[in-house]
Design an enzyme around this catalytic site. Sequence first.
Site, PDB file in Angstrom:
ATOM      1  N   LYS A  10       0.809  -1.224   0.000  1.00  0.00           N
ATOM      2  CA  LYS A  10       0.000   0.000   0.000  1.00  0.00           C
ATOM      3  C   LYS A  10       0.844   1.277   0.000  1.00  0.00           C
ATOM      4  O   LYS A  10       2.050   1.232   0.259  1.00  0.00           O
ATOM      5  CB  LYS A  10      -0.916  -0.030   1.225  1.00  0.00           C
ATOM      6  CG  LYS A  10      -1.938  -1.178   1.195  1.00  0.00           C
ATOM      7  CD  LYS A  10      -2.890  -1.073   2.377  1.00  0.00           C
ATOM      8  CE  LYS A  10      -3.903  -2.193   2.355  1.00  0.00           C
ATOM      9  NZ  LYS A  10      -4.887  -2.052   3.457  1.00  0.00           N
ATOM     10  N   TYR A  50     -12.744  -2.276  -3.116  1.00  0.00           N
ATOM     11  CA  TYR A  50     -13.218  -2.233  -1.732  1.00  0.00           C
ATOM     12  C   TYR A  50     -14.740  -2.098  -1.632  1.00  0.00           C
ATOM     13  O   TYR A  50     -15.244  -1.661  -0.592  1.00  0.00           O
ATOM     14  CB  TYR A  50     -12.525  -1.094  -0.983  1.00  0.00           C
ATOM     15  CG  TYR A  50     -11.108  -1.427  -0.555  1.00  0.00           C
ATOM     16  CD1 TYR A  50     -10.852  -2.500   0.305  1.00  0.00           C
ATOM     17  CD2 TYR A  50     -10.028  -0.670  -0.998  1.00  0.00           C
ATOM     18  CE1 TYR A  50      -9.567  -2.806   0.712  1.00  0.00           C
ATOM     19  CE2 TYR A  50      -8.727  -0.975  -0.591  1.00  0.00           C
ATOM     20  CZ  TYR A  50      -8.511  -2.040   0.268  1.00  0.00           C
ATOM     21  OH  TYR A  50      -7.235  -2.345   0.677  1.00  0.00           O
ATOM     22  N   PHE A  58     -15.146   4.309   7.272  1.00  0.00           N
ATOM     23  CA  PHE A  58     -13.805   4.640   6.788  1.00  0.00           C
ATOM     24  C   PHE A  58     -13.657   4.482   5.274  1.00  0.00           C
ATOM     25  O   PHE A  58     -12.550   4.632   4.744  1.00  0.00           O
ATOM     26  CB  PHE A  58     -12.746   3.802   7.521  1.00  0.00           C
ATOM     27  CG  PHE A  58     -12.930   2.302   7.411  1.00  0.00           C
ATOM     28  CD1 PHE A  58     -12.524   1.609   6.287  1.00  0.00           C
ATOM     29  CD2 PHE A  58     -13.509   1.593   8.456  1.00  0.00           C
ATOM     30  CE1 PHE A  58     -12.697   0.231   6.185  1.00  0.00           C
ATOM     31  CE2 PHE A  58     -13.677   0.201   8.356  1.00  0.00           C
ATOM     32  CZ  PHE A  58     -13.268  -0.475   7.212  1.00  0.00           C
ATOM     33  N   ARG A  86      -1.797 -14.265   5.099  1.00  0.00           N
ATOM     34  CA  ARG A  86      -2.480 -13.577   6.202  1.00  0.00           C
ATOM     35  C   ARG A  86      -1.716 -13.733   7.513  1.00  0.00           C
ATOM     36  O   ARG A  86      -1.651 -12.806   8.321  1.00  0.00           O
ATOM     37  CB  ARG A  86      -3.933 -14.048   6.320  1.00  0.00           C
ATOM     38  CG  ARG A  86      -4.759 -13.536   5.137  1.00  0.00           C
ATOM     39  CD  ARG A  86      -6.204 -13.910   5.222  1.00  0.00           C
ATOM     40  NE  ARG A  86      -6.970 -13.120   6.158  1.00  0.00           N
ATOM     41  CZ  ARG A  86      -7.462 -11.909   5.917  1.00  0.00           C
ATOM     42  NH1 ARG A  86      -7.234 -11.304   4.758  1.00  0.00           N
ATOM     43  NH2 ARG A  86      -8.183 -11.282   6.813  1.00  0.00           N
ATOM     44  N   THR A  92      -4.968  -6.794  11.208  1.00  0.00           N
ATOM     45  CA  THR A  92      -5.256  -5.523  10.520  1.00  0.00           C
ATOM     46  C   THR A  92      -4.700  -4.334  11.289  1.00  0.00           C
ATOM     47  O   THR A  92      -4.101  -3.429  10.701  1.00  0.00           O
ATOM     48  CB  THR A  92      -6.788  -5.358  10.358  1.00  0.00           C
ATOM     49  OG1 THR A  92      -7.301  -6.492   9.651  1.00  0.00           O
ATOM     50  CG2 THR A  92      -7.125  -4.093   9.579  1.00  0.00           C
ATOM     51  N   ARG A 103       2.903  -6.285   9.307  1.00  0.00           N
ATOM     52  CA  ARG A 103       2.228  -5.117   9.888  1.00  0.00           C
ATOM     53  C   ARG A 103       2.860  -4.699  11.210  1.00  0.00           C
ATOM     54  O   ARG A 103       2.952  -3.505  11.510  1.00  0.00           O
ATOM     55  CB  ARG A 103       0.740  -5.397  10.023  1.00  0.00           C
ATOM     56  CG  ARG A 103       0.029  -5.317   8.655  1.00  0.00           C
ATOM     57  CD  ARG A 103      -1.350  -5.859   8.709  1.00  0.00           C
ATOM     58  NE  ARG A 103      -2.122  -5.597   7.495  1.00  0.00           N
ATOM     59  CZ  ARG A 103      -3.211  -6.281   7.177  1.00  0.00           C
ATOM     60  NH1 ARG A 103      -3.667  -7.243   7.966  1.00  0.00           N
ATOM     61  NH2 ARG A 103      -3.870  -5.983   6.066  1.00  0.00           N
ATOM     62  N   ASN A 113      -1.918   0.314   6.827  1.00  0.00           N
ATOM     63  CA  ASN A 113      -1.405  -0.941   7.383  1.00  0.00           C
ATOM     64  C   ASN A 113      -0.543  -1.725   6.397  1.00  0.00           C
ATOM     65  O   ASN A 113      -0.409  -2.941   6.508  1.00  0.00           O
ATOM     66  CB  ASN A 113      -2.552  -1.771   7.971  1.00  0.00           C
ATOM     67  CG  ASN A 113      -3.577  -2.182   6.928  1.00  0.00           C
ATOM     68  OD1 ASN A 113      -3.476  -1.799   5.773  1.00  0.00           O
ATOM     69  ND2 ASN A 113      -4.548  -2.966   7.344  1.00  0.00           N
ATOM     70  N   HIS A 116      -2.236  -5.523   1.827  1.00  0.00           N
ATOM     71  CA  HIS A 116      -3.528  -6.211   1.732  1.00  0.00           C
ATOM     72  C   HIS A 116      -3.265  -7.640   1.301  1.00  0.00           C
ATOM     73  O   HIS A 116      -2.396  -7.882   0.464  1.00  0.00           O
ATOM     74  CB  HIS A 116      -4.431  -5.538   0.685  1.00  0.00           C
ATOM     75  CG  HIS A 116      -5.607  -6.396   0.300  1.00  0.00           C
ATOM     76  ND1 HIS A 116      -6.771  -6.389   0.999  1.00  0.00           N
ATOM     77  CD2 HIS A 116      -5.752  -7.327  -0.686  1.00  0.00           C
ATOM     78  CE1 HIS A 116      -7.603  -7.283   0.467  1.00  0.00           C
ATOM     79  NE2 HIS A 116      -7.014  -7.859  -0.563  1.00  0.00           N
ATOM     80  N   GLU A 127      -9.951 -10.888  -7.064  1.00  0.00           N
ATOM     81  CA  GLU A 127      -9.030  -9.751  -6.928  1.00  0.00           C
ATOM     82  C   GLU A 127      -7.903  -9.826  -7.952  1.00  0.00           C
ATOM     83  O   GLU A 127      -7.527  -8.802  -8.551  1.00  0.00           O
ATOM     84  CB  GLU A 127      -8.478  -9.719  -5.496  1.00  0.00           C
ATOM     85  CG  GLU A 127      -9.560  -9.385  -4.471  1.00  0.00           C
ATOM     86  CD  GLU A 127      -9.098  -9.478  -3.027  1.00  0.00           C
ATOM     87  OE1 GLU A 127      -9.923  -9.218  -2.137  1.00  0.00           O
ATOM     88  OE2 GLU A 127      -7.915  -9.815  -2.776  1.00  0.00           O
TER      89      GLU A 127
HETATM   90  P1  CMP Z   1      -7.374  -4.350   3.984  1.00  0.00           P
HETATM   91  O1  CMP Z   1      -6.913  -5.715   4.381  1.00  0.00           O
HETATM   92  O2  CMP Z   1      -6.860  -3.831   2.699  1.00  0.00           O
HETATM   93  O3  CMP Z   1      -8.981  -4.333   3.945  1.00  0.00           O
HETATM   94  C1  CMP Z   1      -9.757  -3.197   4.255  1.00  0.00           C
HETATM   95  C2  CMP Z   1      -8.907  -2.029   4.670  1.00  0.00           C
HETATM   96  O4  CMP Z   1      -9.621  -0.977   5.296  1.00  0.00           O
HETATM   97  C3  CMP Z   1      -7.901  -2.459   5.708  1.00  0.00           C
HETATM   98  O5  CMP Z   1      -6.945  -3.317   5.139  1.00  0.00           O
HETATM   99  C4  CMP Z   1      -7.421  -1.108   6.203  1.00  0.00           C
HETATM  100  O6  CMP Z   1      -6.486  -0.499   5.333  1.00  0.00           O
HETATM  101  C5  CMP Z   1      -8.729  -0.306   6.146  1.00  0.00           C
HETATM  102  N1  CMP Z   1      -9.348  -0.223   7.468  1.00  0.00           N
HETATM  103  C6  CMP Z   1      -9.847  -1.230   8.191  1.00  0.00           C
HETATM  104  N2  CMP Z   1     -10.352  -0.779   9.350  1.00  0.00           N
HETATM  105  C7  CMP Z   1     -10.160   0.560   9.354  1.00  0.00           C
HETATM  106  C8  CMP Z   1     -10.480   1.593  10.263  1.00  0.00           C
HETATM  107  N3  CMP Z   1     -11.083   1.345  11.431  1.00  0.00           N
HETATM  108  N4  CMP Z   1     -10.137   2.847   9.920  1.00  0.00           N
HETATM  109  C9  CMP Z   1      -9.535   3.106   8.747  1.00  0.00           C
HETATM  110  N5  CMP Z   1      -9.216   2.156   7.833  1.00  0.00           N
HETATM  111  C10 CMP Z   1      -9.527   0.912   8.137  1.00  0.00           C
END
Ligand code: CMP
Length: 139
Positions: A10, A50, A58, A86, A92, A103, A113, A116, A127
């Site tokens: 990312k 997404y 968010f 994972r 996350t 992470r 983070n 993905h 995807e």
């Molecule tokens: P990802 O695994 O790409 O899937 C959804 C993404 O949303 C996650 O990683 C984060 O980058 C983002 N995300 C998840 N929870 C939050 C949150 N509480 N606030 C902001 N971004 C979030």
Amino acid sequence: AIERTFSIIKPDATDRNLTGAINAVIEQAGLRIVAQKRIRMSRAEAETFYAVHKARPFFGELVEMMTSAPVVVQVLEGENAVAKYREIMGATNPDSAAPGTIRKQFAKSIGENSVHGSDSVENAAIEIAQFFSGNEIVG
Ligand code: CMP
């Protein structure tokens, strides 16, 4: 079984020049990078990718973040690739991520983070197909 999963390095990570460091963790875990490209994700691509999170508070911030700078999209291949990736990504929220995970080592926050990874083999196929054509994946 040998699986493929979809990965994104990312903007927070490409910004900090962490592509190689993250790829090293991926390869040390035994996953093979069988496709990879650096792209600037469009707003439409991020919204499609997404879509499952569209109702989340968010969502807007997530789309802004993913389109703010280059990302590296990848296809990773290996034994149990979906679960293995994972596991090495970690939770996350980096505060909850296990030591040694991508992470824990690199992520800035729950939103920024660093990576993905697909959550199932079925979603991985969807995807991967959004970003790669078959002849770009070389196993
Ligand atoms: P990802 O695994 O790409 O899937 C959804 C993404 O949303 C996650 O990683 C984060 O980058 C983002 N995300 C998840 N929870 C939050 C949150 N509480 N606030 C902001 N971004 C979030």
